[in-house]
Scaffold this active site. Sequence first.
Site, PDB file in Angstrom:
ATOM      1  N   GLU A  83       0.808  -1.218   0.000  1.00 52.77           N
ATOM      2  CA  GLU A  83       0.000   0.000   0.000  1.00 52.77           C
ATOM      3  C   GLU A  83       0.839   1.264   0.000  1.00 52.77           C
ATOM      4  O   GLU A  83       0.448   2.275  -0.604  1.00 52.77           O
ATOM      5  CB  GLU A  83      -0.967  -0.012   1.186  1.00 52.77           C
ATOM      6  N   HIS A 141     -11.136  -5.910   8.933  1.00 53.41           N
ATOM      7  CA  HIS A 141     -11.948  -5.642   7.744  1.00 53.41           C
ATOM      8  C   HIS A 141     -13.067  -4.646   8.007  1.00 53.41           C
ATOM      9  O   HIS A 141     -13.874  -4.388   7.127  1.00 53.41           O
ATOM     10  CB  HIS A 141     -12.512  -6.949   7.178  1.00 53.41           C
TER      11      HIS A 141
END
Lengths: 404, 404, 342, 342
Positions: free
Chosen positions: C76, C145
């Site tokens: 990322e 998540h």
Amino acid sequence: MPIVHAFGKALIGGIPSFHDGAMSLSVERPDTRSLPSQKPIRLLDNAGHAVHGSATGGFDLPDPATLLDLYRRMVVARRFDVQVTALTRQGRLATYPSALGQEACEIGAISALEACDWFFPTYRDSVALLTRGIEPGDILASFRGDWHNGYDQHAHRTASQATPLATQALHAVGLSHAARLRNDPIVALTMLGDGATSEGDAHEAFNFAAVWQTPTVFIVQNNQFAISVPLSRQTRAATLADKAVGYGMPGFHVDGNDVAAMFAVTRAAIERARSGGGPTLIEGLTYRIEAHTNSDDPTRYRAARDVEHWKRRDPIERLERYLVSEGALPEDVRTEIADAAEQVAADTRQVMTAEATIDPLELFDHVYANPRAALLEQRGRLAAELAEAAASGSTPAAHAGAAR
Amino acid sequence: MPIVHAFGKALIGGIPSFHDGAMSLSVERPDTRSLPSQKPIRLLDNAGHAVHGSATGGFDLPDPATLLDLYRRMVVARRFDVQVTALTRQGRLATYPSALGQEACEIGAISALEACDWFFPTYRDSVALLTRGIEPGDILASFRGDWHNGYDQHAHRTASQATPLATQALHAVGLSHAARLRNDPIVALTMLGDGATSEGDAHEAFNFAAVWQTPTVFIVQNNQFAISVPLSRQTRAATLADKAVGYGMPGFHVDGNDVAAMFAVTRAAIERARSGGGPTLIEGLTYRIEAHTNSDDPTRYRAARDVEHWKRRDPIERLERYLVSEGALPEDVRTEIADAAEQVAADTRQVMTAEATIDPLELFDHVYANPRAALLEQRGRLAAELAEAAASGSTPAAHAGAAR
Amino acid sequence: MSATRTDARPEPAASAPATLTMAGALNAALRDAMAADDRVVVYGEDVGPLGGVFRVTDGLQSTFGEDRIWDSPLAESGIVGTAIGMAMYGMRPVVEMQFDAFSYPAFEQMVSHVAKMRNRTKGRMPLPMVVRIPCAGAIGGVEHHSDSSEAYWTATPGLTVVMPSNPADAYSMLREAIESEDPVVFMEPKSRYWAKDALELPVRTAPMDRAVVVREGADVTLLAYGPTVRTALEAADAAVAEGLSIEVVDLRSLSPFDDETVSASVRKTSRAAVIHEAAQFGGYGAEVAARVTERNFHHLAAPVLRITGFDIPYPSPKLEEFHLPTPDRVLAALATWEWDLA
Amino acid sequence: MSATRTDARPEPAASAPATLTMAGALNAALRDAMAADDRVVVYGEDVGPLGGVFRVTDGLQSTFGEDRIWDSPLAESGIVGTAIGMAMYGMRPVVEMQFDAFSYPAFEQMVSHVAKMRNRTKGRMPLPMVVRIPCAGAIGGVEHHSDSSEAYWTATPGLTVVMPSNPADAYSMLREAIESEDPVVFMEPKSRYWAKDALELPVRTAPMDRAVVVREGADVTLLAYGPTVRTALEAADAAVAEGLSIEVVDLRSLSPFDDETVSASVRKTSRAAVIHEAAQFGGYGAEVAARVTERNFHHLAAPVLRITGFDIPYPSPKLEEFHLPTPDRVLAALATWEWDLA
Ligand SMILES: Cc1ncc(C[n+]2csc(CCOP(=O)(O)OP(=O)(O)O)c2C)c(N)n1
Ligand SMILES: Cc1ncc(C[n+]2csc(CCOP(=O)(O)OP(=O)(O)O)c2C)c(N)n1
Ligand SMILES: [Mg+2]
Ligand SMILES: [Mg+2]
């Protein structure tokens, strides 16, 4: 498990650091660096024949008793994995990342680890946890959605299954470094995926381990996909084991569908680590037969024929062919193993079909060692809500509906 | 600068990716990987003699005109650097990270870059910026504390000098990838330190560049220290160039005090990148003669004799010896160069001794493209404060005292 | 030197109204933005052939090819860091972080560069780029998540942070984010990806930096964003029976904050509550409560309430229902106010 | 399995009072903690022979050796990530991030693991570790050397965040942080490193989780922490001339927040302002203002003021003086209150 291993023959001679500050330019030491073999190290070929010569990388085939044990573990692991995938389809789990097809990689590596050692797994490695003796219900508690982690890490010397990619590799390095500072001769083994090697944390873990010479073994399970992304978009290296060179650490490129090779190479790396030789990077080249998780649709990104190709390289069948040809898998043993696997599946079904009772008020109990006043206020509010709901006969499900 | 370069002779043959999903195990391609030479590539030895044979890595010594130009640039760079360090001691700058002793690395690499190309420097690389044509006052505005960046990045195709380590390497990869998508044949060159190679961002930059085959050149200036931390605590690799192997990218270990070698290898890498050959990692092995910055005390972590050892390997003297022995540095040229260097020093003194006028209200002007209402309110409050202070004759310094 | 917009096309004619999910609206916005401006490129993890784990980029690679939308390596910081470089060149990258928690490796690039580049360079080096973050919870996701990361971004000067709550806004705000000269953190509430609306595309709703009163009311203002707008609206519906008239404001833009719209509503109702999924302590609701109070103190009959997740890490799937603010919890919280003091 | 404390020694007898800087007090705290408990190890960038860029670890390596304190490779995620593993084993690592902005590469490890490990494992895997962060500005530092990162940590449930403002607290709180069973983000205001006090070591001040009234007053409560405690005290001094009696609370613990001490003060004075260096929008002051208001609304004569840095990236050295809250600015802000409404 008594094991004869190949340590010493492997090309894992020490790689000293050639830098010590000011003198680097005048150093003229022999160049002991080497590139990992580009052909994966293999002890059994796909037909189940023992491999000889340079392809073995100098590692010996484990003895028949060890191989039979590895076979047993793989069969049980496979049956468990298939069972959990089925339960997930039935909605008993929130998610499950299957390791189908990766059993040689998972079981070969984890079986080389002693009980005193530590294991740092990912979400993918449930079958390795099973082999390590953790109960199915405890492994799956997190995937069922009960709590983020379901087993006692200290009891099993097994960290929680990491989701943030490559983060756990640093924990493994830290723990094994601490042990080394204490002269505690344990090793930490961590698994990570091919995709995870792209993360900065993988790099930092490899580097810290090499610089500190920690007793750490890195198993990169190269199953050739990171969800939908193929290896060619993840690296341009000839092998992932090549990365080891840049850290001055030994690297091995291993046939990850050959449990004998995975076991032998991992065992050698563990012994090397335990005896102060530092970390090793092992790439097991394998394939993820199932979807990434139940919510994935692999038809979008790979051809059925690729999957078929890899199914024909099944790691369990390969070892079975060898054992059968050696007469080392009598029918009664095979039956006994199949029964044991069925028993694990049955236990898994049973524990996953029963509902766990989870107390919502436990949400507040483990955030800090000592409860904070403000958190206790919040706990009190939820307790009151729950009491009111119980009194009025309404179920938590009403809650859920509203929350979604 | 017209340059004859050694491209083509170097061991930088394409390293294809051997992974394309399903078929990896059956690949039997020739192994074209190679390890960077452990002995740094060198075209001029410390005595100023041309090097021949394998130590050159197949690179040719640049022609005399080029070498003379590199000499001129190094002399100017050195004089500038020494001047700025002196000004910093006098309190004219908040901080200055000197590149004294690293001129061959800095100037050799940056001089190989064309004006159309982009440069992504660190705080250490002020002398490279000077060579790139940026005015001393504009380079130093940030170190003086005027504003975070003092030059027009687009005009010079030079990004701001990055402080967060290795972060700029990713910017270089992104920019050069964008250019490639536009068929714009430019190259991005970035510099980073030996310490910075330990950061996750360095890894991600190397990997993205290799996978995307971007036209990027990574110059690792291995000056053997990260502030106080020696290279041996930063890596266990035999050379930092070894890291290239793990990315499937060519890597070169170069004598960073040999400007000829730095120039030739960088030039080849740039041409390779420009012609679609992808990224290259170049390690220049050099030494930081000065403190990390003016606020550092290097006596705490390194011996004076190490510094002396490296002073005897001075990059400018080395080239000077060669040029003199070749009769390529007539006295009048030497004088002219020294004068030019003095002129830059004088200009630098002048601009850094004058106070820049900085309008505090500009603090609010560049945070967003369009001013936010709440920020304009804050601007208004500061404007009122300043107006009041002006009216009452109090100076901003009163402010400063109170704030500290 | 920089990429030029070589392929600007007129906007497509408005389509007939069709029922679209938020994921579909976002997909359409990306498609239309890519068609309108070839400086727009899209990349991240699994955005190519898979079409993203939430299918927001579904089908875009087959339309635009791998030079416009592609799968990057799995890193990322690498994704955001290279996007910075691409924006420096003049492209308009739109990158995806797969979940809130997986944007954390990019934190340094976001805070030390994305947020600061324009200011650092006195406006000479703007960074027009969009970082899309599927955000928040209530989807039964396992750990990591379901985080809510907005407080990290809103605490960072230089970032623009927006979060649509419905398909029309999703389309319009994503188009506007991509057109913006500034970097935008574009947060997409995962639990609303499948929310449907009938839309005519290309739709343009209120400007991205404005809050919108989505339901008028007289007694109290609920300030919500993303997933909690629905919670607020449901609470408002339920409150009618109790004789309570609730006004609901969809904040839409978290940074900047639309003080004008919010203050006008609060001054009308004299009471306000902010609702979010994230933990309360240090959450975005603190900023909302603090600034609404600062600007409207003498108009407030009661303190601004914060109705939020508890101050705990986001729970496992079976427990998230107890953590998240529900309409019931909103109504219960409103009932605690000392209404007679109004 | 885990490291045992093999070398516990009694605390040294109290030393004669000596003048110590905050950096010196921190150094003494590390030294005494390492002597008292050999599970305590210290590492980070430049903490060894150099003794840290702020000299906080000066001389420790020569006393304790390289197995107790050493220089790590230059990678913050690596530092925090390995510290997690060391704490899992049973050590008590104390790691240093060189500056706030250089902790950002460790953000994922901090938020996704340090903050969550205990909760994830139902308390079976606590992480006793300390992450020291030299914080905030006002030292003439170039870009990235003066960030205030506290809002990122305080928005993260599971982290304990403290910041001393003086040498005695620095010593006492660091000892307590190292003894804590929970991970502690220990923030050290750089501009106060050279602040001096006469101390007898080992000193133990108020518990780490408590705020302290450092100056009593009647008219208004200033809530400050770290570098702004001095600002508040100077403002209080100056206010005497204006006939204003200011109470100053040193928050000390940012998370948890000591509601009890703060609310008692605010209920006494009926006015409060919070002062910090960080930008206002989404800053820690928002939480302070919001919760003080929630809990004391009907005792407040005016909204809680936030006196903070502007909503801009931290400025360059020559401009920081205009950004930071000063005593003058505090007094000017107080003057804006409608005092007659009290
Ligand atoms: C830091 C981070 N980024 C993204 C994700 C989302 N994610 C989960 S698994 C996965 C792919 C991982 O691939 P690989 O490392 O090859 O492991 P595999 O799943 O194939 O075993 C991604 C992108 C994550 N978990 N963590
Ligand atoms: C991410 C990050 N961590 C820490 C620092 C603080 N720091 C500045 S320079 C430096 C040493 C860098 O060493 P190296 O990369 O070798 O470059 P050199 O200074 O030797 O040129 C450190 C630790 C930083 N700037 N960025
Ligand atoms: Mg994979
Ligand atoms: Mg260096």
